[in-house]
Motif scaffolding. Structure first.
Motif, mmCIF file in Angstrom:
data_model
loop_
_atom_site.group_PDB
_atom_site.id
_atom_site.type_symbol
_atom_site.label_atom_id
_atom_site.label_comp_id
_atom_site.label_asym_id
_atom_site.label_seq_id
_atom_site.Cartn_x
_atom_site.Cartn_y
_atom_site.Cartn_z
ATOM 1 N N ALA A 1 2.118 48.308 41.535
ATOM 2 C CA ALA A 1 2.559 49.444 40.727
ATOM 3 C C ALA A 1 3.007 48.976 39.348
ATOM 4 O O ALA A 1 2.721 49.630 38.332
ATOM 5 C CB ALA A 1 3.689 50.183 41.438
ATOM 6 N N GLN A 2 3.683 47.838 39.289
ATOM 7 C CA GLN A 2 4.098 47.275 38.011
ATOM 8 C C GLN A 2 2.887 46.879 37.177
ATOM 9 O O GLN A 2 2.859 47.081 35.956
ATOM 10 C CB GLN A 2 4.998 46.064 38.245
ATOM 11 N N SER A 3 1.861 46.325 37.817
ATOM 12 C CA SER A 3 0.645 45.955 37.102
ATOM 13 C C SER A 3 -0.050 47.186 36.524
ATOM 14 O O SER A 3 -0.524 47.174 35.375
ATOM 15 C CB SER A 3 -0.305 45.189 38.024
ATOM 16 N N PHE A 4 -0.126 48.248 37.322
ATOM 17 C CA PHE A 4 -0.681 49.505 36.825
ATOM 18 C C PHE A 4 0.106 49.986 35.608
ATOM 19 O O PHE A 4 -0.477 50.375 34.587
ATOM 20 C CB PHE A 4 -0.636 50.577 37.915
ATOM 21 N N ALA A 5 1.436 49.969 35.719
ATOM 22 C CA ALA A 5 2.281 50.466 34.636
ATOM 23 C C ALA A 5 2.096 49.645 33.365
ATOM 24 O O ALA A 5 2.041 50.191 32.246
ATOM 25 C CB ALA A 5 3.746 50.448 35.077
ATOM 26 N N GLU A 6 1.968 48.348 33.520
ATOM 27 C CA GLU A 6 1.765 47.449 32.372
ATOM 28 C C GLU A 6 0.464 47.768 31.642
ATOM 29 O O GLU A 6 0.435 47.856 30.402
ATOM 30 C CB GLU A 6 1.757 46.006 32.866
ATOM 31 N N VAL A 7 -0.584 47.975 32.412
ATOM 32 C CA VAL A 7 -1.880 48.260 31.810
ATOM 33 C C VAL A 7 -1.868 49.627 31.127
ATOM 34 O O VAL A 7 -2.338 49.788 29.987
ATOM 35 C CB VAL A 7 -2.992 48.182 32.867
ATOM 36 N N GLU A 8 -1.333 50.623 31.806
ATOM 37 C CA GLU A 8 -1.327 51.968 31.234
ATOM 38 C C GLU A 8 -0.442 52.044 29.996
ATOM 39 O O GLU A 8 -0.751 52.792 29.055
ATOM 40 C CB GLU A 8 -0.897 52.987 32.284
ATOM 41 N N GLU A 9 0.626 51.280 29.955
ATOM 42 C CA GLU A 9 1.473 51.242 28.758
ATOM 43 C C GLU A 9 0.702 50.659 27.578
ATOM 44 O O GLU A 9 0.784 51.171 26.450
ATOM 45 C CB GLU A 9 2.731 50.421 29.029
ATOM 46 N N ALA A 10 -0.050 49.591 27.819
ATOM 47 C CA ALA A 10 -0.849 48.992 26.752
ATOM 48 C C ALA A 10 -1.917 49.961 26.254
ATOM 49 O O ALA A 10 -2.200 50.032 25.049
ATOM 50 C CB ALA A 10 -1.495 47.704 27.247
ATOM 51 N N LYS A 11 -2.505 50.716 27.169
ATOM 52 C CA LYS A 11 -3.514 51.690 26.761
ATOM 53 C C LYS A 11 -2.914 52.803 25.913
ATOM 54 O O LYS A 11 -3.459 53.173 24.864
ATOM 55 C CB LYS A 11 -4.189 52.295 28.006
ATOM 56 N N SER A 12 -1.799 53.348 26.355
ATOM 57 C CA SER A 12 -1.190 54.474 25.637
ATOM 58 C C SER A 12 -0.589 54.048 24.305
ATOM 59 O O SER A 12 -0.646 54.800 23.324
ATOM 60 C CB SER A 12 -0.120 55.136 26.508
ATOM 61 N N ALA A 13 -0.027 52.837 24.247
ATOM 62 C CA ALA A 13 0.616 52.361 23.018
ATOM 63 C C ALA A 13 -0.394 51.778 22.030
ATOM 64 O O ALA A 13 -0.086 51.630 20.836
ATOM 65 C CB ALA A 13 1.674 51.308 23.350
#
Length: 471
Positions: free
Chosen positions: A350-362
């Protein structure tokens, strides 16, 4: 052995009936050499070509222009040099990049191969979308189409013919080859020019351990017949061996299924985690160098994480369809369910998903330096594949010039020996990270064609000189 002691002869003899050998044969025949013969150890031409994705990079083609892509050979050459850290010979890189587009269109126009452009996603290291493939996006279709073209031209293709030795004089001039048949019978075939198109040495565990220790014991996804014959023969003749530690690996081989999971699942916005559920690298650098990185994880295992949107793009490739058919692709509605199905810690993934999605959105690079710019968020249903790293084929081999002539250790061309494909040193340099997607088939098809043209030119020149001596 003098020519009169050979049972039969051909002007141009080619060892190996993969993409390199068949392109060489087609080119030699079209150059006006009637006596072209291809020798193949197997009962059916397949080789490493059949195991590949069948994709060939080329710049400035009409297939690119149809999609509004303004690519050029010079940009292609720059991409090759940059990926390979400037190691390959610039003259060869420029020649290969310049000839790739015309070679694709030659096969399409003269021999009917229905190429099209992979236009819906990017490959690592390529500035433009320049990968060309046949409808199934498979190497099996590519070799079948090349074999069909060879059948229509009707030059001799001798199967079940294992070349055991080369005959050469004291100057390194090849006079012919010795062939062993399955029943033990021995044939000797003379030639004026010889083309080595018998691939690399990935199938020889001792050579791999010596030259590529990081791949010692790795799964090998190439053809078992790639045993280093070309480099051994060439070395015995005084040929220079170049970049022997170079290779193409792949960090996405479905385990234990042994089926390739296309890197499109990563480049379209997917990522990899290890058995602890954690990301461990910038996956976008390239699938070749990712092989050793994946193998360095616990038990040499990683998981590709993507979604249905990405899977729909990947399904254009026959190998991904095969991965789905054999159950290598896992699906889940939620991240928690995916973690359970993969047997990895839910909090970590879940943390890995969050890390990737944060990079995409930012729109920023992640902690590994990867940019996810232009990729979409991953949405349910989520997909995953358990993968390992694998060795696909070696990139080191016989040093050649821009005409595919094999060079000796002093840099001079051997009299009548040529090499292409895996038998020749590629344009990837000395390490896995130098491999630009498609380099293997690029050197097979383009250098194979050049080898055929060069060998034919040599034969015609010698025949003209002989004729003048007798008139």
């Amino acid at each position: 052995m003098p020519p009169e002691e050979f049972a039969t002869s051909a002007s141009v003899v080619i060892i190996g009936a993969g993409a390199a050998g068949l392109c060489a044969a087609l080119a030699a025949h079209e150059a006006g050499v009637a006596e072209v013969m291809v020798l193949e150890r197997d009962s059916l031409p397949r080789g490493s070509t059949a195991l590949s994705s069948g994709l060939i990079p080329a710049a400035g083609t009409r297939f690119q222009r149809a999609h509004g892509i303004g690519d050029s050979p010079s940009l292609f050459a720059a991409d090759i040099r940059q990926k390979a850290h400037g190691e390959p010979d610039a003259t060869i890189v420029e020649r290969i990049a310049q000839e790739a587009g015309s070679a694709i269109e030659w096969l399409a126009d003269r021999h009917g191969l229905p190429f099209s452009l992979v236009h819906n996603f990017d490959y690592p290291g390529h500035s433009e979308r320049r990968m060309h493939g046949l409808p199934s996006r498979s190497g099996a279709e590519l070799i079948d189409r090349l074999r069909q073209a060879a059948d229509e031209v009707a030059f001799p293709l001798v199967l079940n013919a294992t070349v055991h030795a080369l005959y050469a004089d004291g100057r390194g001039r090849i006079g012919g080859v010795e062939i062993i048949r399955p029943d033990g019978a021995v044939d000797r075939l003379g030639c004026q020019a010889l083309i080595l198109a018998c691939s690399g040495y990935g199938g020889d565990a001792d050579l791999v351990a010596h030259h590529i220790p990081e791949m010692r014991g790795a799964a090998y996804f190439g053809h078992s017949g790639n045993r280093g014959d070309a480099v051994r023969w060439g070395g015995a003749l005084g040929a220079k061996l170049l970049h022997m530690s170079g290779y193409q690996g792949h960090g996405s081989m479905a385990h234990p299924h042994g089926v390739l999971v296309t890197w499109a699942v990563i480049m379209e916005g997917g990522f990899q985690v290890n058995k602890s559920g954690a990301r461990f690298s910038d996956e976008s650098q390239g699938y070749s160098e990712q092989a050793a990185i994946v193998l360095a994880q616990a038990d040499g295992i990683a998981f590709d994480i993507f979604d249905e949107r990405i899977a729909s793009i990947a399904r254009q490739f026959a190998d991904f369809q095969q991965a789905e058919a054999c159950g290598a692709i896992i699906e889940a509605s939620t991240v928690a369910e995916l973690a359970m199905r993969l047997n990895i810690p839910a909090a970590a993934i879940a943390q890995s998903f969050a890390e990737v999605e944060e990079a995409k959105s930012a729109g920023t690079k992640d902690r590994f330096g990867r940019s996810f710019a232009g990729t979409s968020p991953l949405l349910s249903p989520f997909k995953a594949a358990k993968v390992t790293g694998a060795l696909f084929h070696t990139q080191g081999g016989l040093a050649v010039d821009a005409e595919a002539r094999v060079l000796d250790r002093q840099g001079a061309a051997l009299p009548n020996l040529f090499a292409a494909g895996g038998a020749a040193a590629g344009v990837s340099g000395s390490c896995a990270s130098g491999y630009l997607s498609g380099n293997g088939l690029l050197m097979a098809m383009v250098l194979g064609r050049l080898a055929g043209q060069s060998a034919a030119g040599l034969v015609k020149q010698e025949n003209q000189q002989s004729t003048r001596r007798w008139t």
